[in-house]
Motif scaffolding. Structure first.
Motif, mmCIF file in Angstrom:
data_model
loop_
_atom_site.group_PDB
_atom_site.id
_atom_site.type_symbol
_atom_site.label_atom_id
_atom_site.label_comp_id
_atom_site.label_asym_id
_atom_site.label_seq_id
_atom_site.Cartn_x
_atom_site.Cartn_y
_atom_site.Cartn_z
ATOM 1 N N UNK A 61 0.964 -1.060 0.272
ATOM 2 C CA UNK A 61 -0.054 -0.207 0.479
ATOM 3 C C UNK A 61 0.914 1.044 0.006
ATOM 4 N N UNK A 62 1.433 0.867 0.370
ATOM 5 C CA UNK A 62 2.903 2.428 0.385
ATOM 6 C C UNK A 62 3.499 3.210 -0.871
ATOM 7 N N UNK A 63 3.775 1.602 -1.277
ATOM 8 C CA UNK A 63 4.469 1.925 -2.648
ATOM 9 C C UNK A 63 3.241 2.704 -3.956
ATOM 10 N N UNK A 64 2.492 2.310 -4.322
ATOM 11 C CA UNK A 64 2.482 3.534 -4.615
ATOM 12 C C UNK A 64 1.158 4.205 -4.219
ATOM 13 N N UNK A 65 1.304 4.814 -2.766
ATOM 14 C CA UNK A 65 0.742 6.222 -1.855
ATOM 15 C C UNK A 65 2.180 6.450 -2.270
ATOM 16 N N UNK A 66 3.471 6.230 -2.301
ATOM 17 C CA UNK A 66 4.324 7.022 -2.313
ATOM 18 C C UNK A 66 4.222 7.690 -4.083
#
Length: 616
Positions: free
Chosen positions: A408-413
């Motif tokens: 979830x964090x990579x797309x958010x990044x």
């Protein structure tokens, strides 16, 4: 009266320069699977990269399921002592990443990305199959025995049983090692280097595929290994690798491929040979007097592509500049490439030397990673693995926690952090690759701090209260490292690829994996060295027992935390010292990867070309 001989000499020099430009720039021409010039409307882009990302996800799924739970198999099934088991795992993982240099060299020099991945993908598949066979056939393993305490009553794998194990393990290492750097470089080759934004997005997508493969491996496949046996688990890894190869082959008609043109080390060797041969010469004060600079004897050859760069002269490593000094003997003789090199050729060697300190600063980072795949797994084995009445979590699955978050964090990044950072920095990528690496190195220190604190607490409860803590208590060290890896791993790959020279993308990308190798080898060295030194003082080493309650793993973690913090400050120095070598601005005529049949202008003359020809 016109001096005909002088005119011929000038023309000869002009044609020589053009010839060098054509020779060095042909590597920029991309071809399809049949060797024909690639069509920008049919080849490359995210469609082609998606097949490469499929291979990335499934290959990572296969290798992670083996590597992350390998210590359990080596310790419980092959009956090697705990410290030796840890070293077997770290040496295996280190070999995987060290062999990536060979894969990068073979790809850039002779085989190309696609064929290198295909050949060594099947080598890796053979290793998984052999591991599965050994784990399934009892006669190929030592007699069943429960390893506990000192493990002195269990027979260690020897003879042909050990040989089969090591052969299978290192077939996987050779295949995976030679495959890995080509996955990233081949995927990145589907985009133009000038499109920094899309290229950076690809690296984030590649890390997302990496996280997905890791997550499935550390949950589903490790659960299969635990419930159904290691033989079934290794078999599932073989199946995942086969699916990855299907992805690779299915995308062959969509790829744009780099042609190979012999050893990538020849131009590098030429620079050192020429510099040594002319070591007694004095460097001119004006850099434009060097051979191959932007203006050479007023010939003004400046055909520049959007995909290949003329490199500006820098003042670092001035000794190498002597390779660019042209000796005029008055006869107009053309010097050998082993006696005279261009500025760009020399600057490319300077780049390789300059990135070595950056590379070295990531070794401690990967030494920390080695602990999470070895001692932290055993740390979890000594804790309460039951999360519910009928559900237990395999210790190796702890490593899935950071990847679950990073999914979830990579797309958010990519979608939130990069646009926000872009407003402040003005950079298409939000922050530079070097800044991204530095943030990750700083965060990694706290992973070992968390591990040390929790290990001390676990031992305290086990020794004083005969109580085992929940396995989730050591989850923070995995989560913190996951955050740091999102910054450091992606930033390092992006940095090396963008700074790589044409025709050396795979090899320089392999250097990022080589950092993993040295990190895991350093882990083995530290374990042995710490055991030897501490046993000489106290009679028993920090990590000299097969029982973590008697070892001093928490002190070892504190040592790594201190080394990580020192390494971060060392990185700050070298990252400030490093300077990017920007391209010479585009001028006069442009040839791009998406255009064919353009003319190249040279002092008022036109040379028709069916392919883009670019100056370096």
């Amino acid at each position: 009266m016109i001096d005909v001989r002088r005119g011929r000499t000038s023309l000869l020099q002009t044609l020589t320069i053009l010839g060098e430009s054509m020779r060095m720039c042909i590597t920029d021409v991309y071809v399809d699977c049949r060797g024909r010039p690639s069509n920008p409307h049919k080849h490359g882009g995210m469609t082609a990269a998606a097949f490469v990302l499929g291979l990335q996800a499934f290959e990572m799924m296969a290798i992670a399921a083996v590597g992350n739970n390998l210590i359990t198999y080596v310790f419980n099934e092959m009956h090697f002592p705990l410290s030796k088991s840890a070293n077997i795992v770290t040496n295996f993982v280190g070999t995987v990443f060290l062999l990536s240099l060979i894969g990068g060299f073979l790809s850039d020099s002779y085989l190309g990305n696609f064929w290198t991945m295909l050949i060594f993908g099947f080598v890796e598949l053979m290793g998984f199959i052999l591991l599965s066979i050994q784990a399934h056939v009892p006669k190929l393993r030592p007699p069943t025995c429960k390893m506990g305490g000192g493990g002195g009553n269990c027979d260690e794998a020897r003879g042909y049983k050990a040989w089969i194990f090591y052969m299978a393990l290192y077939l996987v290492a050779v295949g995976s090692g030679c495959l890995k750097p080509n996955i990233i470089s081949h995927g990145a080759d589907q985009f133009s280097k000038q499109n920094s934004r899309r290229l950076s997005s690809f690296f984030n997508c590649a890390y997302f595929a990496f996280c997905t493969g890791q997550l499935v491996a550390l949950t589903l496949l490790v659960w299969v290994q635990t419930q159904s046996g290691m033989d079934v688990g290794f078999g599932v890894s073989a199946a995942a690798m086969a699916v990855g190869l299907v992805f690779l082959i299915s995308g062959s008609s969509f790829y744009r491929n780099k042609p190979t043109h012999g050893s990538i080390f020849t131009p590098i060797a030429q620079v050192f040979v020429a510099a040594i041969a002319k070591r007694k010469l004095l460097c001119p004060s004006n850099s434009e007097m060097f051979h191959g600079s932007q203006n050479i004897e007023h010939s003004h050859v400046s055909t520049v592509s959007a995909n290949h760069r003329n490199l500006l002269h820098t003042k670092k490593f001035r000794f190498l500049d002597k390779a660019c000094i042209k000796i005029d003997d008055g006869r107009g003789m053309v010097e050998s490439p082993w006696r005279l090199c261009t500025v760009s050729q020399v600057e490319q060697v300077k780049i390789i030397i300059s990135v070595v300190p950056i590379f070295a600063c990531t070794i401690i980072f990967n030494t920390i990673l080695a602990q999470l795949q070895t001692f932290s797994v055993q740390q979890g084995s000594a804790m309460n693995t039951r999360l519910a009445k009928n559900f237990q979590i395999p210790p190796a699955s702890l490593q899935s926690i950071p990847y679950l978050i990073l999914i979830f964090l990579v797309p958010l990044y990519e979608l939130a952090f990069v646009p926000l950072a872009r407003k402040f920095t003005g950079s298409h990528t939000g922050i530079s690759p070097l800044q991204r690496v530095g943030i990750g190195l700083f965060i990694a220190t706290f992973s070992m701090v968390s591990a040390a604190v929790m290990e001390n607490k676990r031992k305290h409860f086990a020794s004083n209260f005969n109580k085992t803590l929940s396995i989730l208590c050591i989850a923070p060290q995995f989560i913190i490292f996951g955050f740091s890896e999102m910054f450091t791993a992606v930033g390092l790959v992006e940095f090396f690829y963008k700074q790589s020279l044409q025709g050396m993308q795979s090899f320089l990308t392999a250097m990022t994996y080589c950092s993993y190798s040295f990190g895991f080898y350093l882990s083995s060295l530290l374990v042995s060295l710490v055991n030897k030194l501490t046993s000489s003082f106290s009679g028993r080493g920090w990590l000299g027992d097969n029982d973590l309650n008697k070892d001093k793993l928490d002190l070892f973690y504190w040592l790594l935390a201190a080394l990580s913090l020192i390494n971060f400050f060392n990185y700050l120095f070298w990252s400030r010292w490093y300077s990017y070598n920007n391209s010479i601005p585009l001028s006069t005529t442009y040839a791009t990867e998406d255009s064919y049949g353009k003319d190249i202008e040279l002092e008022g003359h036109s040379l028709s070309s069916s392919k883009p020809i670019e100056a370096c």
